[in-house]
Design a protein around this motif. Structure first.
Motif, mmCIF file in Angstrom:
data_model
loop_
_atom_site.group_PDB
_atom_site.id
_atom_site.type_symbol
_atom_site.label_atom_id
_atom_site.label_comp_id
_atom_site.label_asym_id
_atom_site.label_seq_id
_atom_site.Cartn_x
_atom_site.Cartn_y
_atom_site.Cartn_z
ATOM 1 N N TYR A 52 0.834 -1.213 0.000
ATOM 2 C CA TYR A 52 0.000 0.000 0.000
ATOM 3 C C TYR A 52 0.867 1.260 0.000
ATOM 4 O O TYR A 52 0.931 1.998 0.990
ATOM 5 N N SER A 53 1.538 1.498 -1.098
ATOM 6 C CA SER A 53 2.462 2.629 -1.143
ATOM 7 C C SER A 53 2.486 3.250 -2.528
ATOM 8 O O SER A 53 2.115 2.623 -3.527
ATOM 9 N N ALA A 54 2.932 4.503 -2.569
ATOM 10 C CA ALA A 54 3.233 5.197 -3.819
ATOM 11 C C ALA A 54 4.675 5.669 -3.743
ATOM 12 O O ALA A 54 5.083 6.280 -2.743
ATOM 13 N N THR A 55 5.446 5.380 -4.776
ATOM 14 C CA THR A 55 6.874 5.687 -4.785
ATOM 15 C C THR A 55 7.206 6.562 -5.982
ATOM 16 O O THR A 55 6.800 6.261 -7.107
ATOM 17 N N VAL A 56 7.943 7.637 -5.714
ATOM 18 C CA VAL A 56 8.393 8.543 -6.762
ATOM 19 C C VAL A 56 9.883 8.331 -6.990
ATOM 20 O O VAL A 56 10.669 8.314 -6.027
ATOM 21 N N PHE A 57 10.278 8.166 -8.247
ATOM 22 C CA PHE A 57 11.689 8.114 -8.622
ATOM 23 C C PHE A 57 11.985 9.325 -9.510
ATOM 24 O O PHE A 57 11.228 9.616 -10.442
ATOM 25 N N VAL A 58 13.073 10.006 -9.207
ATOM 26 C CA VAL A 58 13.525 11.118 -10.035
ATOM 27 C C VAL A 58 14.867 10.716 -10.623
ATOM 28 O O VAL A 58 15.876 10.632 -9.905
ATOM 29 N N VAL A 59 14.873 10.427 -11.915
ATOM 30 C CA VAL A 59 16.055 9.907 -12.592
ATOM 31 C C VAL A 59 16.642 11.039 -13.437
ATOM 32 O O VAL A 59 16.062 11.430 -14.458
ATOM 33 N N THR A 60 17.744 11.556 -13.002
ATOM 34 C CA THR A 60 18.386 12.643 -13.749
ATOM 35 C C THR A 60 19.334 12.086 -14.799
ATOM 36 O O THR A 60 19.701 10.909 -14.777
ATOM 37 N N ALA A 61 19.730 12.943 -15.733
ATOM 38 C CA ALA A 61 20.625 12.545 -16.817
ATOM 39 C C ALA A 61 21.889 13.393 -16.775
ATOM 40 O O ALA A 61 21.861 14.526 -16.290
#
Length: 533
Positions: A516-525
């Motif tokens: 029961y979760s929401a996960t944000v990934f921020v993938v930079t370049a």
């Protein structure tokens, strides 16, 4: 009751709509993102919220893009006396404004959310009657209409008991003197309001009101507003009124956008096909608005707008009900699916198909929807986050959630996931890319590129009560060696937690998604942008 139709996904069809998934497969979901496939702009107006009690600081925090002046309570709004009538929702009570200033309530809403740069969606009454007075009043006082099944326990205008318009025997009462509390509505009356709004705030092109809505749920007038419209209105009447008032809006402010018919879930979309060229109400509305355009040489409808409340009974069905927006394999069990659509709802693509067939170029809006249980559960946040992801990935153009959350409600964090995940204004990307899960029903994924810095942003939602360890493959994006991670879960309903960084390679990464979760990934370049062809 929501029922689930167990079935394997048709891969080719789901690939076309960006969700290549075997939704009911028993295996652990695997994930894939292609940063150059399926690209389309995400309209920020999908993150709108209704105005009722929306905390102004929260609105500014998430930079809410639009705010709605709407609902049953403004259908009979008369801007000249700054008052309306609640209809059957609350004892047909009207007025109650001791010091009316023309248009003040709507003006206050617009001004309140200016710091958030929110564009207002203003509902223009097209119903034949509007309130005539700011003094407190009601349509069915017991002194005239006799005892009724229920009366207002709080407000007694002139000592009256105000009833709900239903006699003790269960009969619906008829308002014998509509003009006691109402006047005739007219295009001229509403034009005066539009001119006031333009004088006060400017045209839409110059920062004024950008959106106008043609009333609220007009097919339901015979119920909610049955004191003034006891027989309701058929769709020919709704269309005729809509065309007149929409043309006026375009005359006063050609830069403003018009939404309609803004009707209610299920029945409001269907109407009476035998009176509508054998079409559903939504199809007929589009067809006739296109005919008006062709005849008069101008478009007066910019958004095909409907309301939708997915049905659910518990957290599991709540999370499953989001599938009615898009999934061609999921039947929500509604009477519309069974008797009219003869299959799954797939509401977004269905409405988009109606638009393409009957009035191409019209945008799609859901100016009122809710998937909130009202119980302040983590699943409220997860379901809403899923809806926002669906709207972005499937090309919805405008939306308002009803009702406004308190800043500490779990569902408020769904908007933060997309609009301020790090507390520093970090936002989900504005260009949707192809992101797929082999079981979108268990582990949903949404991906977007962010134009401000070229980052790839991902939101993943674990809709199950168990953790899911799985891998994500990445294509056509060269990442930095690590990605930032943020999480919202039942471990802390009052915070999106920053979890630091994880290692990532050009091939992707592996992650354990909490229950029961929401996960944000921020993938930079390494460079902006650095897309690998």
């Amino acid at each position: 009751m929501i029922t689930r139709k167990a079935s394997l996904v048709f891969l080719s069809l789901l690939a076309a709509i960006g969700c290549r998934a075997k939704l009911d497969a028993p295996s652990i979901p695997t994930l894939a993102v292609d940063a150059t496939a399926g690209q389309h702009a995400i309209d920020p107006n999908i993150y709108g919220i209704a105005n009722y009690s929306l905390d102004a600081k929260y609105a500014e925090e998430i930079q809410v893009p639009n705010i709605r002046w709407g609902g049953d309570g403004v259908t009979r709004y008369n801007w000249q006396v700054d008052s309306s009538n609640a209809g059957f929702d609350w004892y047909f009570m009207g007025g109650g404004n001791p010091n009316p200033v023309p248009g003040a309530s709507a003006d206050l809403m617009i001004n309140t959310y200016k710091p958030a740069h929110a564009g207002a969606l203003i509902t223009i009454p097209i119903i034949p009657y509007v309130s005539s007075t700011a003094a407190s009043n009601c349509s069915f006082p017991t002194s005239i209409y006799g005892a009724q099944q229920s009366t207002n326990p709080y407000v007694h205008p002139n000592g009256e008991n105000c009833g709900n318009g239903i006699s003790l025997s269960g009969a619906q009462l008829l308002d014998s003197n509509i003009y006691a509390n109402h006047i005739n509505n007219s295009v001229a009356l509403q034009q005066g309001w539009l001119e006031h709004l333009v004088r006060t705030f400017g045209t839409a092109a110059k920062g004024g009101v950008p959106f106008y809505q043609l009333d609220n749920e007009p097919a339901g007038w015979g119920n909610t507003h049955r004191d003034v419209e006891p027989h309701g209105a058929d769709y020919n009447t709704i269309i005729s009124l809509g065309q007149q008032y929409a043309a006026m809006v375009k005359q006063v402010d050609p830069s403003a956008m018009v939404l309609g018919p803004s009707d209610f879930s299920l029945g409001g979309w269907i109407g009476t096909p035998s009176q509508q060229n054998k079409l559903y109400a939504g199809q007929y509305y589009l067809q006739q608005m296109a005919a008006y355009h062709q005849k008069n040489g101008k478009r007066v409808l910019d958004y095909f707008d409907e309301h939708y409340y997915p049905g659910f009974t518990d957290p599991t069905s709540q999370l499953a009900s989001t599938r009615t927006f898009w999934d061609p394999t999921y039947n929500g069990g509604t009477w519309v699916e069974q008797s009219y659509f003869h299959g799954p709802m797939r509401l977004i693509s269905r409405f988009q198909q109606w638009i393409a067939q009957y009035y191409p170029g019209t945008k799609l809006a859901f100016s009122e929807y809710s998937i909130d249980s009202g119980k302040k559960l983590v699943t409220d946040a997860l379901a809403e986050a899923d809806v926002l992801g669906i709207f972005g990935s499937h090309g919805v153009d405008f939306a308002n959630m009803w009702t406004a959350p308190a800043p500490t409600d779990p569902i408020a964090y769904a908007f933060r996931l997309y609009r301020n995940y790090d507390g520093q204004g970090g936002q989900f990307g504005n260009t949707s890319v192809l992101a797929s899960s082999t079981n979108q029903a268990k582990l949903s994924i949404y991906g977007a590129l962010r134009s401000s810095d070229g980052a790839l942003t991902l939101i993943l939602i674990n809709k199950t009560t168990s953790a899911i360890q799985t891998s994500l493959s990445l294509a056509h994006f060269t990442p930095d060696p690590s990605a930032s991670v943020y999480s919202y879960s039942r471990a802390n309903l009052q915070k999106i937690r920053a979890l630091g960084k994880i290692s990532i390679t050009p091939a992707g990464f592996s992650y354990n998604f909490p229950a029961y979760s929401a996960t944000v990934f921020v993938v930079t370049a390494p460079a902006l942008p650095h897309l690998r062809k």
